[in-house]
Design an enzyme around this catalytic site. Structure first.
Site, short mmCIF file in Angstrom:
data_model
loop_
_atom_site.label_atom_id
_atom_site.label_comp_id
_atom_site.label_asym_id
_atom_site.label_seq_id
_atom_site.Cartn_x
_atom_site.Cartn_y
_atom_site.Cartn_z
N LYS A 96 0.88 -1.18 0.00
CA LYS A 96 0.00 0.00 0.00
C LYS A 96 0.91 1.22 0.00
O LYS A 96 1.41 1.65 1.03
CB LYS A 96 -0.88 -0.01 1.26
CG LYS A 96 -2.24 0.65 1.12
CD LYS A 96 -2.21 2.13 0.80
CE LYS A 96 -1.88 3.03 1.96
NZ LYS A 96 -1.70 4.44 1.55
N GLY A 133 6.99 4.95 7.90
CA GLY A 133 6.20 6.18 7.93
C GLY A 133 6.39 6.89 9.26
O GLY A 133 7.41 6.69 9.93
N GLY A 145 2.91 4.67 13.02
CA GLY A 145 3.60 3.44 13.44
C GLY A 145 3.05 2.91 14.76
O GLY A 145 2.90 1.70 14.94
N GLU A 160 9.70 1.21 10.60
CA GLU A 160 10.76 2.18 10.30
C GLU A 160 10.10 3.55 10.39
O GLU A 160 9.33 3.91 9.50
CB GLU A 160 11.31 1.97 8.88
CG GLU A 160 11.95 0.62 8.65
CD GLU A 160 13.27 0.46 9.36
OE1 GLU A 160 13.78 1.45 9.92
OE2 GLU A 160 13.78 -0.66 9.37
N CYS A 206 13.98 10.41 6.43
CA CYS A 206 13.73 10.07 7.84
C CYS A 206 14.99 10.22 8.69
O CYS A 206 14.92 10.59 9.85
CB CYS A 206 13.22 8.64 7.92
SG CYS A 206 14.24 7.51 6.95
N GLU A 252 10.07 15.98 14.55
CA GLU A 252 10.50 15.82 13.15
C GLU A 252 9.76 16.84 12.28
O GLU A 252 8.54 16.95 12.33
CB GLU A 252 10.17 14.41 12.68
CG GLU A 252 10.65 14.13 11.29
CD GLU A 252 10.32 12.70 10.86
OE1 GLU A 252 9.16 12.30 10.98
OE2 GLU A 252 11.24 12.02 10.39
P1 NAD Z 1 2.63 8.54 7.19
O1 NAD Z 1 2.87 7.82 8.47
O2 NAD Z 1 1.63 9.62 7.18
O3 NAD Z 1 2.18 7.52 6.04
C1 NAD Z 1 2.95 6.38 5.71
C2 NAD Z 1 2.05 5.37 5.02
O4 NAD Z 1 1.07 4.92 5.94
C3 NAD Z 1 1.28 5.90 3.82
O5 NAD Z 1 1.15 4.89 2.85
C4 NAD Z 1 -0.07 6.23 4.41
O6 NAD Z 1 -1.10 6.22 3.44
C5 NAD Z 1 -0.23 5.09 5.40
N1 NAD Z 1 -1.14 5.33 6.53
C6 NAD Z 1 -1.54 6.51 7.06
N2 NAD Z 1 -2.35 6.28 8.11
C7 NAD Z 1 -2.44 4.94 8.26
C8 NAD Z 1 -3.09 4.08 9.18
N3 NAD Z 1 -3.82 4.55 10.18
N4 NAD Z 1 -2.93 2.74 9.04
C9 NAD Z 1 -2.17 2.23 8.06
N5 NAD Z 1 -1.53 2.99 7.15
C10 NAD Z 1 -1.65 4.33 7.26
O7 NAD Z 1 4.07 9.04 6.70
P2 NAD Z 1 4.42 9.92 5.42
O8 NAD Z 1 3.94 11.30 5.69
O9 NAD Z 1 3.98 9.23 4.18
O10 NAD Z 1 6.01 9.86 5.45
C11 NAD Z 1 6.78 10.63 6.28
C12 NAD Z 1 7.17 9.89 7.54
O11 NAD Z 1 7.80 8.67 7.20
C13 NAD Z 1 8.18 10.65 8.37
O12 NAD Z 1 7.84 10.56 9.73
C14 NAD Z 1 9.48 9.91 8.12
O13 NAD Z 1 10.44 10.02 9.12
C15 NAD Z 1 9.00 8.52 7.96
N6 NAD Z 1 9.99 7.74 7.21
C16 NAD Z 1 10.73 6.82 7.89
C17 NAD Z 1 11.71 6.09 7.22
C18 NAD Z 1 12.55 5.05 7.93
O14 NAD Z 1 13.09 4.19 7.27
N7 NAD Z 1 12.67 5.09 9.24
C19 NAD Z 1 11.91 6.29 5.85
C20 NAD Z 1 11.13 7.25 5.20
C21 NAD Z 1 10.16 7.96 5.90
#
Ligand code: NAD
Length: 505
Positions: free
Chosen positions: A182, A235, A240, A257, A291, A392
């Site tokens: 997804k 994310g 998470g 992650e 991230c 962040e």
């Molecule tokens: P996000 O958490 O908003 O979304 C990530 C994914 O989760 C998307 O596909 C989103 O549609 C989905 N999602 C949203 N709500 C959900 C729920 N309740 N249940 C299941 N899925 C859901 O993050 P973002 O804004 O897309 O990305 C930025 C974040 O990702 C930042 O916090 C960044 O640090 C983190 N990130 C971490 C890493 C790592 O490897 N540690 C790498 C890249 C990004």
């Protein structure tokens, strides 16, 4: 204007329309032009994809293949990724805002490497491990096998859509699992393109599926679904946490992650030019939307002003603009929402008493008026307790914190809810390594940043998540361990374990 591309979801080996018939628009963040449309999925689409993944898994069409056979198909896929380099990097840049200079080199190569290395590793992994027969009981043979977990869900963010998808599906497929991906709503296109490549490379129908739609409804439903055996999520920490709750209910395997606020400690002996470039690369790569970006610069008080001056001079030389142009150093922010988040944190920083040494504004005029662009921004005189320093931001914002002695610097670095990345800048190798050892983060870079390799583990301490992606650590995270124990004595009376309750009388 280029033609708007239309995609279906990828379920059971084919592109299919969504259940609702509704579509979501994908835009180019540099121009706000619509470049693609994908289905706005719902729960029925998730059910369908999971049913296909389950059926494929149970049938053994992939899970029962010999590791060598799976490896050959994944190697094939790696070659096809490289052969499709231009299309994949074009689409990744167009939809995520990453510069074409990066996506055409780093991103495509990383996806291919994830596939190739996972394939190479499963050929190397021992198929069984044998345990010694303890000398004090009757002959018994114990052996240990690794098996796929079953149906995995891979949920990815928008900053590196292809790479972060590959970090999940490559080891998942290598170990014989089925997976439903997804991608983030704003960057689903390249994950769909990879579905076609994997299919054409020989991954059977149902083993790799992609559903598109909103995370809050569809992603949440996917994570909580009883048909999902393992969730791999990259994310934000907030989402998470929710995923971990969902996983806990079903005792699902999970790797997380999450976010970061990585510290960079400059030591007193550092070469200022190296410190300058390291700092800029740490917080400006992909316009800060990484991230593990280094966004807390912890610098000796006596080097503070000279280093900040150097940073500003160098920032002025960077080209910010159209990500599709090879000459561009920094592209747009990926979305209007993210631009607003960055603006809000700059406001918070000023309110908390930090001083702006550079930047702080949305870029305007010319190309900037069409898309989402933010100036590289440097806050000085920060305290580690300030909100914009602790939380962040996910944008091109650096927070500079002066220090007086090294113990204090290490304390500041570790005083964070996060523990994803960290860095040390020094000419003294031994000293830098000692500081690196004290940092409570999953990765520490010395005199460099952002080096992530498919042959080293990646992941976070503390609220940056748990589990590791890449290398054999990832293969372990996509498999169950089974101990098979066989009593080798033929007669009922000789079976020593049974005597414990007197059965051999
Ligand atoms: P996000 O958490 O908003 O979304 C990530 C994914 O989760 C998307 O596909 C989103 O549609 C989905 N999602 C949203 N709500 C959900 C729920 N309740 N249940 C299941 N899925 C859901 O993050 P973002 O804004 O897309 O990305 C930025 C974040 O990702 C930042 O916090 C960044 O640090 C983190 N990130 C971490 C890493 C790592 O490897 N540690 C790498 C890249 C990004």
């Amino acid at each position: 204007m280029a033609e708007v591309m239309e995609y279906g979801m990828f379920i059971d080996g084919a592109f299919v329309p969504g259940d609702s018939g509704e579509m979501m628009e994908v835009i180019n963040p540099a121009t706000r032009e619509v470049v693609a449309r994908v289905p706005r999925g719902n729960k029925h689409d998730v059910d369908k994809a999971l049913a296909s993944a389950r059926q494929a898994f149970e049938s053994g069409v992939w899970s029962d293949k010999k590791p060598e056979e799976r490896a050959e198909i994944l190697f094939n896929a790696a070659l096809m990724v490289v052969a499709n380099k231009e299309r994949l990097s074009y689409l990744e840049s167009l939809t995520s805002g990453g510069t074409i200079r990066r996506t055409s080199t780093v991103d495509v190569a990383s996806v291919a490497a994830s596939l190739a290395i996972s394939a190479a590793l499963i050929k190397e992994l021992p198929k069984v491990e044998h345990a010694m027969c303890p000398p004090w009981i009757a002959p018994m043979h114990s052996y240990i096998k690794r098996e796929p977990i079953g149906v995995c869900a891979g949920i990815t963010p928008w900053n590196f859509p292809m790479i972060l998808a590959a970090y999940k599906f490559a080891p998942a497929l290598a170990m014989g699992n089925s997976i439903v991906m997804k991608p983030a709503s704003i960057t689903p296109v390249t994950t769909l393109e990879l579905a076609k490549i994997l299919h054409d490379a020989g991954v059977p129908a149902g083993v790799f599926n992609v559903v598109t739609g909103p995370g809050s409804s569809m992603g949440d439903y996917l994570a909580g679904h009883p048909e999902v055996d393992k969730i791999a999520f990259t994310g934000s920490t907030a989402v998470g946490r929710r995923i971990a709750e969902q996983a806990a209910k079903g005792i699902k395997r999970v790797t997380l992650e999450l976010g970061g606020k990585s510290p960079l400690i400059v030591l007193e002996d550092a070469d200022l030019d190296v410190a300058c470039n390291m700092t800029l690369f740490a917080f400006l790569f992909h316009s800060g939307q990484v991230c593990e970006s280094g966004t807390r610069l912890i610098v000796p008080r006596k080097l503070h002003d000279a280093l900040v001056d150097k940073l500003i001079q160098k920032i002025k030389k960077l080209t910010i603009g159209n990500q599709m142009d090879m000459a561009t150093d920094l592209g747009p922010i990926a979305s209007e929402d993210q631009l607003n988040t960055i603006k809000e944190y700059v406001r918070i920083g000023l309110e908390e008493g930090a001083e702006l040494a550079y930047g702080g504004r949305v870029l305007t005029g010319g190309i900037y008026d069409k898309g989402f662009f933010f100036e590289p921004t440097i806050f000085v005189n920060c305290r580690n307790s300030m909100r914009q320093v602790r939380e962040e931001i996910f944008g091109p914002v650096q927070c500079v914190i002066p220090y007086d002695d090294l113990e204090e610097a290490i304390h500041i670095a570790n005083d964070s809810p996060y523990g994803l990345g960290g860095g040390v800048c020094s000419r003294d190798v031994a000293k830098a390594q000692k500081v690196a050892a004290k940092m409570r983060t999953g990765t520490v870079w010395i005199n460099t940043w952002h080096v992530l390799r498919p042959d080293v583990p990646f992941g976070g301490y503390k609220e940056s998540g748990y589990g590791r992606e890449n290398w054999y650590h990832a293969l372990m995270a996509y498999s169950e361990v089974k101990h098979i124990c066989q009593d080798l004595t033929p007669d009922a009376d000789d079976k020593i374990m049974f005597s414990l309750i007197g059965l051999n009388k």
